[in-house]
Design a protein around this motif. Structure first.
Motif: not given
Ligand code: FUD
Length: 284
Positions: A245-270
């Motif tokens: 929360p200390a930097i969420a607003s400064a990063l302008a993260i207003w909505h989910p960045v991935a269709a499914n959060p698990d995709d970052v690890v499960d799809v992004g890493l491979p």
């Protein structure tokens, strides 16, 4: 050989050992050798437990942060150093080789005017003091150039190099990030080249801060450029799935960045492994 890391914002907004433990099989499967621990509030970290976790799993920690908005490292460098001191203690306590990120300023703090000479000199002076403090803890200090909406002090690899040269401390390095490069650099190759000998750590971050491969970053170019400059250090996937929360607003993260959060690890890493291998960029 290079190592692949993961910023823990992929799984939790704060360092959470239970969350990490639940992902250990995946880390092994995807050859995660490094975890980046955010130190936006260093007091949140249990140092002994975290060190034990890293030793037990063989995963190396690296720490990062941005300074809080009330700190002005130019007008009052001591306040910046006072904030960094516990972060250095935690970073060295958990066994990290460095404290990186926006160690020279505040994410999201812009003056509304181009960086002045006074701002350059004042920031360089602060970095020099911070580097000395880092060294006394056996640490290196990373400087992360960020895009123009997050800072006007250091936007590019060339800016990072100018600060490293002005400071002249051998424990300072540039921590560069593909998300910011996508906005600020002429090309990834030029951005990495401009860092020169100071290129020390790389964030692999998609254009929307989600899962690599589900955005507009040209990953073949990124890995091709890393091969070209001969980088063989740590490259860490950073996604803003769960932001402190200390930097969420400064990063302008207003909505989910991935269709499914698990995709970052499960799809992004491979995906990253696939592009890296095709580019001849070798991970241990
Ligand atoms: C900021 C950024 C991050 C940040 C880090 C803090 O835009 O890209 O790298 O410094 O997440 O842990």
């Amino acid at each position: 050989m290079a190592q692949l890391g993961l910023h823990t914002f992929a799984a939790a907004p704060r360092w959470d050992q239970a969350e990490m433990r639940a992902l250990l099989d995946k880390f092994q499967q995807h050859k995660i050798r490094v975890l980046e621990i955010p130190l936006l509030n260093p007091a949140e970290i249990d140092v002994a437990e975290t060190r034990a976790f890293c030793e037990e799993t063989g995963i190396a920690p690296v720490c990062s942060l941005g300074l809080p908005p009330e700190i002005d490292v130019i007008a009052d460098p001591d306040s910046g150093l006072a904030f960094l001191e516990p972060a250095f203690q935690v970073a060295s306590g958990v066994g990290a080789f460095a404290l990186a990120g926006v160690t020279y300023g505040t994410i999201g703090k812009i003056s509304g005017a181009p960086r002045s000479t006074e701002e350059f000199d004042g920031t360089a002076r602060f970095i020099e003091l911070a580097a000395r403090a880092a060294r006394s803890h056996g640490l290196k200090l990373g400087l992360e150039p960020c895009n123009r909406y997050e800072t006007h002090i250091m936007n590019t690899g060339a800016d990072g190099r100018a600060f490293c040269e002005a400071v002249g401390a051998d424990n300072v390095f540039i921590h560069i990030d593909t998300y910011h490069m996508n906005i600020e650099e002429v090309s990834y190759a030029q951005g990495f080249r401009d860092c020169g000998p100071f290129l020390g750590y790389v964030h692999l971050s998609e254009s929307n801060r989600g899962a690599p491969g589900a955005g507009t970053i040209d990953w073949e170019q990124v890995y091709g450029a890393l091969v070209e400059v001969g980088f063989d250090g740590i490259t860490t996937l950073e996604s803003m799935n769960y932001v402190h929360p200390a930097i969420a607003s400064a990063l302008a993260i207003w909505h989910p960045v991935a269709a499914n959060p698990d995709d970052v690890v499960d799809v992004g890493l491979p995906f990253l492994h696939e592009v890296a291998a095709a580019s001849g960029f070798l991970y241990t």
